[in-house]
Design a protein around this motif. Structure first.
Motif: not given
Length: 208
Positions: A173-189, A192-198
């Motif tokens: 079995e030939v598999t593609a190399r896994p890729t990682a992507t990162v996202s952040v919530s909430p979106k911009r802008p 200060p004082g807010e909580t961000l989730t990665l």
């Protein structure tokens, strides 16, 4: 005694639009008698679009892996001949840079031993000595080059000890190399004082 007077006046048309028809006529005016001439017969002008270039890539799969050979072919509509082809990568003409491993033969650009730096957006156009002097540029085609080849995995069934006379199945079995992507919530802008989730997401056929 009468004298014949022939006056020439030239008007240049710019930014004409393709596939549109126009009717033109002209008339002369002056301060002395006769003050006007008769209007000319109408002249029809039809604007034809320049031939359109189309770009294809061989092989057709994506991504292309380093070390492979890639051929890009430029096709032109309209049935005109004697084209000279020009190639562009990311908006810059390839012939000016003269990169190693790039060979132009007629309507084909060949890249031997392709590298990751060869990836980008390509397009082509044609030029000739007679009208039409040039073509429209082709739509861009993206070339994706990967330096990491897929990894094969070999499995055997059944597992464990195998005895004489057993049936054994080997699977590659030939598999593609896994890729990682990162996202952040909430979106911009962000304020200060807010909580961000990665969040990190892994895509690919591997698990575990």
């Amino acid at each position: 005694m009468c004298a014949n007077l022939v006056a020439n006046y030239k008007k240049r048309l710019t930014s004409v639009i393709a596939n549109m028809g126009f009717q033109y006529w002209c008339q002369g005016q002056r301060t002395e008698r006769p003050q006007t001439s008769q209007p000319s017969a109408p002249l029809g002008v039809t604007v034809t679009a320049l031939p359109h270039a189309s770009l294809t890539v061989e092989p057709h799969w994506s991504p292309i892996y380093t070390g492979e050979t890639v051929s890009l072919r430029c096709g032109l509509s309209g049935g005109y001949t004697d084209w000279q082809y020009h190639w562009y990568k990311d908006g810059k003409r390839i012939e000016d840079a003269q990169p190693a491993g790039h060979t132009v033969t007629g309507d084909k650009l060949s890249i031997t031993a392709v590298s990751v730096s060869d990836g980008g957006k390509y397009h082509c156009e044609g030029q000739r000595a007679d009208r039409p002097l040039s073509s429209q540029r082709s739509d861009p085609v993206s070339l994706s080059v990967s330096g990491v080849r897929p990894r094969p995995f070999l499995t055997v069934s059944p597992l464990g000890q195998i005895f004489e006379g057993d049936s054994v199945t080997l699977r590659c079995e030939v598999t593609a190399r896994p890729t990682a992507t990162v996202s952040v919530s909430p979106k911009r802008p962000w304020y200060p004082g807010e909580t961000l989730t990665l969040r990190c997401q892994i895509s690919g056929s591997l698990s575990g």
